[in-house]
Design a protein around this motif. Structure first.
Motif, PDB file in Angstrom:
ATOM      1  N   ASP A 178       0.838  -1.212   0.000  1.00 48.55           N
ATOM      2  CA  ASP A 178       0.000   0.000   0.000  1.00 48.55           C
ATOM      3  C   ASP A 178       0.870   1.258   0.000  1.00 48.55           C
ATOM      4  O   ASP A 178       0.566   2.245   0.678  1.00 48.55           O
ATOM      5  CB  ASP A 178      -0.923   0.029   1.235  1.00 48.55           C
ATOM      6  CG  ASP A 178      -1.846  -1.185   1.286  1.00 48.55           C
ATOM      7  OD1 ASP A 178      -2.184  -1.719   0.220  1.00 48.55           O
ATOM      8  OD2 ASP A 178      -2.205  -1.606   2.406  1.00 48.55           O
ATOM      9  N   GLU A 222      -2.619  -8.317  -3.163  1.00 52.35           N
ATOM     10  CA  GLU A 222      -2.992  -7.067  -3.815  1.00 52.35           C
ATOM     11  C   GLU A 222      -2.403  -5.870  -3.063  1.00 52.35           C
ATOM     12  O   GLU A 222      -2.427  -5.838  -1.828  1.00 52.35           O
ATOM     13  CB  GLU A 222      -4.520  -6.969  -3.814  1.00 52.35           C
ATOM     14  CG  GLU A 222      -5.074  -6.140  -4.931  1.00 52.35           C
ATOM     15  CD  GLU A 222      -6.435  -5.601  -4.542  1.00 52.35           C
ATOM     16  OE1 GLU A 222      -7.288  -6.397  -4.132  1.00 52.35           O
ATOM     17  OE2 GLU A 222      -6.610  -4.375  -4.648  1.00 52.35           O
ATOM     18  N   GLY A 223      -1.854  -4.936  -3.801  1.00 50.79           N
ATOM     19  CA  GLY A 223      -1.280  -3.745  -3.159  1.00 50.79           C
ATOM     20  C   GLY A 223       0.152  -3.922  -2.715  1.00 50.79           C
ATOM     21  O   GLY A 223       0.751  -3.005  -2.157  1.00 50.79           O
ATOM     22  N   HIS A 247       2.420 -16.175  -4.904  1.00 51.15           N
ATOM     23  CA  HIS A 247       1.300 -15.241  -4.943  1.00 51.15           C
ATOM     24  C   HIS A 247       1.703 -13.936  -4.254  1.00 51.15           C
ATOM     25  O   HIS A 247       2.237 -13.956  -3.151  1.00 51.15           O
ATOM     26  CB  HIS A 247       0.098 -15.871  -4.230  1.00 51.15           C
ATOM     27  CG  HIS A 247      -1.050 -14.951  -4.059  1.00 51.15           C
ATOM     28  ND1 HIS A 247      -1.742 -14.435  -5.127  1.00 51.15           N
ATOM     29  CD2 HIS A 247      -1.624 -14.428  -2.942  1.00 51.15           C
ATOM     30  CE1 HIS A 247      -2.695 -13.639  -4.675  1.00 51.15           C
ATOM     31  NE2 HIS A 247      -2.638 -13.612  -3.362  1.00 51.15           N
TER      32      HIS A 247
END
Ligand code: PLP
Length: 378
Positions: free
Chosen positions: A176, A287-288, A284
């Motif tokens: 983020d 997200e962010g 994996h």
């Protein structure tokens, strides 16, 4: 066609850095302040700016960078520090070295990072047993991806745990928009040569926004010095960074953001090609998040076969890590939450060549060999 491929090509980077690197090394030697010289101070400022954190304190290696934070916090006998079971030994070692107890937490089998649910289970276990005081959590940014701080930070805050982020592999990764190194009450990284930002020997740094902690770290790394070098106000250690290593790191830091980009492009390429196979599990990224890809690690059912097949084609592989710390003899006396994921993945993980100078034809050769050996069941 079968020329051996390096696992990490540090010489390609050295060639790229060229004459300015040689000049920087020469200047450090001629400057004559070989330990904690002016280049170390400059590096500390640049590292802090890079990670958007107030203080960087350089030291002799990443292990000390972690250990000194625990010492500065006064963590010791009777204290519990929650550490992932699936990590390099140093993460738990430093806890034991200060006399505290690592308590092992399982990881997630897709990101390889601390499982927040298992952290809750480990905290509950310690509280139930009543023998240790929960003091800190040490998420590890394994293989270059930040741990899931969105989920871990609220647990740490609720439980009043200090958070020391082991960013030895993930310094420079982001979550983020926050940069690993600047996350947590403190963080630490390693400049071991194979790390994404490595020097030509051992080195490390601790990071914090806490002025008091930074001052303590500067004292501890110099035998607990006070206002003067020969005033010893606490028990410290000798853990200083050599000026020559700082000079090298200053040159490498200039190209580090671009190298992270390159690593990311290479990882995406691997993921696209290998992710098509049902029998290969690719890493994996949440997200962010943006990984520094210290390692590119896949899971395959028959790791020994894949390693042998690749070796026969001049392609090196490595296993990080074959035994979870919770199952290591040296750490058998410490408590652990159940670690089914760590136990499982330690048998299936295998890391492929990864560095910013891996060219597309060479990567294609690796991909082809991996698919041929382990890609059945597409
Ligand atoms: C996750 C992790 N923590 C800590 C360390 C310790 O760093 P160093 O080897 O510089 O002591 C390393 C690297 O070796 C590491 O990978």
């Amino acid at each position: 066609m079968t020329a051996p491929i390096p696992f990490i090509d540090l010489q390609a980077q050295r060639r790229r850095l060229g004459a300015p690197l040689a000049r920087a090394i020469q200047a450090a030697v001629e400057g004559g302040q070989w330990v904690l010289g002016p280049q170390v101070r400059e590096l500390e400022e640049k590292l802090a700016a890079f990670a958007d954190v107030k203080h960087a304190v350089a030291c002799a290696n990443g292990t000390d960078a972690l250990m000194m934070v625990l010492r500065a916090w006064g963590i010791g006998p009777g204290d519990a520090v929650f550490v992932p079971a699936f990590t390099f030994a140093a993460s738990a070692e430093v806890v034991a070295l200060v006399g505290a107890s690592p308590v092992f937490v399982d990881v997630l089998d897709d990101t390889y990072n601390m499982d927040p649910a298992s952290l809750e289970a480990a905290i509950a276990l310690v509280k139930r047993e009543g023998k240790l005081a929960p003091r800190a959590v040490m998420p590890v940014d394994l293989f270059g991806q930040t741990a899931d701080y969105r989920a871990i930070e609220p647990v740490a805050a609720r439980e009043k745990l200090l958070m020391l982020c082991d960013a030895a592999q993930g310094f420079g990764a982001t979550l983020d928009g926050r940069v690993a190194g600047g996350i947590g009450d403190a963080a630490a990284t390693s400049f071991f040569p194979a790390k994404p930002l490595g020097c030509y020997g051992d080195g490390g740094a601790s990071f914090t926004n806490d002025d008091g902690l930074a001052e303590l770290l500067r004292s501890i790394r110099m035998h607990g010095q006070g206002a003067d070098r020969y005033e010893n106000v606490r028990i410290g250690v000798n853990s200083r960074l050599d000026t020559i290593q700082a000079a090298i790191l200053l040159e490498k830091l200039k190209i580090f953001p671009e190298e992270i980009e390159r690593r990311d492009t290479i990882a995406r390429r691997y993921n696209e090609a290998l992710g098509q196979s049902n029998s290969i599990r690719v890493p994996h990224v949440i997200e962010g998040a943006r990984s520094t890809w210290a390692q590119y690690t896949i899971q395959v059912p028959d790791r020994a076969k894949l390693q042998a097949d690749l070796k026969a084609k001049g392609i090196p592989t490595a296993v990080y890590y074959p035994i979870p710390l919770s199952a290591q003899k040296g750490y058998a006396q410490f408590p652990s939450a159940p670690t089914p994921a760590s136990d499982r993945i330690s048998k299936t993980v295998v890391s492929l060549p990864m560095h910013p100078y891996l060219d597309a034809p060479t990567q294609d050769r690796i991909v082809e060999a991996v698919l041929e050996s382990a890609g059945g069941g597409r």
